[in-house]
Design an enzyme around this catalytic site. Structure first.
Site, PDB file in Angstrom:
ATOM      1  N   ASP A  30       0.859  -1.188   0.000  1.00 18.39           N
ATOM      2  CA  ASP A  30       0.000   0.000   0.000  1.00 18.39           C
ATOM      3  C   ASP A  30       0.895   1.237   0.000  1.00 18.39           C
ATOM      4  OD1 ASP A  30      -1.917   2.094   0.900  1.00 18.39           O
ATOM      5  OD2 ASP A  30      -3.250   0.388   1.241  1.00 18.39           O
ATOM      6  N   ASN A  31       0.521   2.254  -0.753  1.00 18.32           N
ATOM      7  CA  ASN A  31       1.331   3.484  -0.749  1.00 18.32           C
ATOM      8  C   ASN A  31       0.756   4.532   0.206  1.00 18.32           C
ATOM      9  OD1 ASN A  31      -0.903   4.426  -2.082  1.00 18.32           O
ATOM     10  ND2 ASN A  31       0.189   5.240  -3.856  1.00 18.32           N
ATOM     11  N   TYR A 144     -13.667   5.812 -13.955  1.00 19.21           N
ATOM     12  CA  TYR A 144     -13.613   4.791 -12.894  1.00 19.21           C
ATOM     13  C   TYR A 144     -14.346   3.525 -13.329  1.00 19.21           C
ATOM     14  CZ  TYR A 144     -14.548   2.618  -8.311  1.00 19.21           C
ATOM     15  OH  TYR A 144     -14.662   1.733  -7.249  1.00 19.21           O
ATOM     16  N   ARG A 212     -30.313   1.953  -2.219  1.00 21.15           N
ATOM     17  CA  ARG A 212     -29.040   1.295  -2.501  1.00 21.15           C
ATOM     18  C   ARG A 212     -29.053  -0.092  -1.850  1.00 21.15           C
ATOM     19  NH1 ARG A 212     -28.864   5.030  -5.365  1.00 21.15           N
ATOM     20  NH2 ARG A 212     -27.162   6.507  -5.780  1.00 21.15           N
TER      21      ARG A 212
END
Ligand code: NAD
Ligand code: UD2
Length: 311
Positions: A30-31, A144, A212
């Site tokens: 992970d950065n 995206y 949702r």
């Protein structure tokens, strides 16, 4: 098993790491662009690799050396808005790094038992058809969504062409502890929770009647574990959700009950491009044995109880 989670310091990755660490050796790459080292303080420094997934030679060497059994690829530009503002950059991270990882595993990792790609309900776009089925018309409305679609299709193709054991999961609206509420485009439940916690007004974009399919993070973890254990999922794409839908207004009522108080609210213009209703068909995962354990009340109750004790 030896597991690599890219993006493991983020919301979803940290829960997967916490679950798999019990019986496995878990590495995180992970950065820390949106994730936090503190999300995974149970991972020691030898297993935490602070690196950009875009660093191709590094990632290839890592795959070659470690021979992971499982790779869960979550690292991505997760903000739709950011992909709209900077599509070239997001395409490199969201598509190129996925392809590089698939290729490194194809060439150098004969031990691989499963490669999981985190796709998104975003690939469906604004289609009216409900519930969303894997075969439903795809209509990406942002870089995206295109990038997630490309990633899942590459994963599927690597199974077909090279027999790599890949599975792509289209995550719907995931919620739970450690979801970051700081951006206006953060998951709506993390924003609503923050507003209730701080007694601040909540804004419904539109009339609040939009629905949702909210899935609790522990059900997502369950689904990933099932997919890992199931060879029949190789080369497949699944919706990861609950198969139920609920409106924001109804959710607001649940928050009032669980917090035992109310907060003020207002209505604003709907967000442009906002979809009105979303709900997934989850027959595919159910056939593998997946059954959501959390309904919205039990999921929210656990989440809010956690959140109350969090600083
Ligand atoms: P998050 O932002 O909490 O986690 C993403 C992690 O990836 C962060 O820790 C970040 O630091 C890391 N990362 C980003 N770019 C990187 C890079 N170039 N190199 C290395 N690490 C990098 O987001 P999340 O909600 O946990 O999302 C995880 C995955 O699930 C993402 O691929 C996202 O697109 C997908 N997804 C999430 C949802 C949701 O509801 N949260 C819905 C659909 C899909
Ligand atoms: C999800 C993804 C998004 C993209 C999209 C594709 C998240 C966080 N977002 O967006 O990345 O994949 O699906 O369809 O997973 N809302 C409010 N008030 C607020 C915040 C949100 O009313 O303060 C509304 C918002 O307008 C929307 C609903 O809540 O109608 C859900 O918003 P969201 O951003 O959590 O998720 P969604 O489904 O729009």
């Amino acid at each position: 098993m030896k597991i690599l989670i890219t993006g493991g310091a983020g919301f979803i990755g940290s829960h997967l790491a916490a679950y798999f660490i019990n019986d496995n050796e878990v590495f995180i790459l992970d950065n820390l662009s949106t994730g936090h080292r503190s999300n995974v303080d149970f991972i020691d420094d030898a297993h935490f690799i602070e690196e950009d997934v875009m660093h191709k030679s590094f990632v290839t060497e890592l795959i070659k050396q470690k021979q992971f059994d499982i790779v869960i690829h979550l690292a991505a530009v997760v903000s739709v808005v950011e992909t709209i503002n900077n599509p070239i950059n997001s395409q490199s991270i969201n598509i190129d790094s996925t392809l590089n990882l698939l290729e490194a595993n194809r060439q150098y990792n004969a031990k691989l038992k499963k490669f999981i790609f985190a796709s998104s309900a975003a690939v469906y776009g604004n289609t009216d058809e409900l519930p969303k089925q894997i075969e439903t018309f795809i209509d990406p409305e942002s870089p995206y969504a295109i990038e997630k679609y490309a990633g899942e299709q590459y994963a599927k193709l690597y199974n077909k062409l090279y027999d790599l054991p890949t599975t792509a999961l289209r995550f719907f609206n995931v919620y739970g502890p450690r979801q970051d509420p700081s951006s206006p485009y953060s998951g709506v439940l993390s924003i609503m929770d923050k507003k209730f916690k701080n007694d601040e007004p909540f804004t419904f974009f539109g009339d609040g009647e939009q629905t949702r399919d909210f899935v609790y993070i522990k059900d997502l973890v369950q689904a990933v574990a099932i997919v890992i254990d199931n060879e029949a999922s190789n080369g497949k794409i699944y919706n990861l959700a609950t198969g139920t839908q609920i409106s924001l207004l109804q959710i607001f009522e649940k928050f009032k009950l669980i917090y035992n108080k109310s907060i003020s609210y207002q209505f604003a213009e709907p967000r442009s491009g906002d979809i009105k209703h979303s709900c997934a068909e989850i027959k595919g995962l159910e056939a593998l044995g997946f059954k959501p354990q959390y309904d919205i009340v039990s999921g929210l109750t656990e989440y809010i109880n956690y959140s109350k004790t969090d600083k």
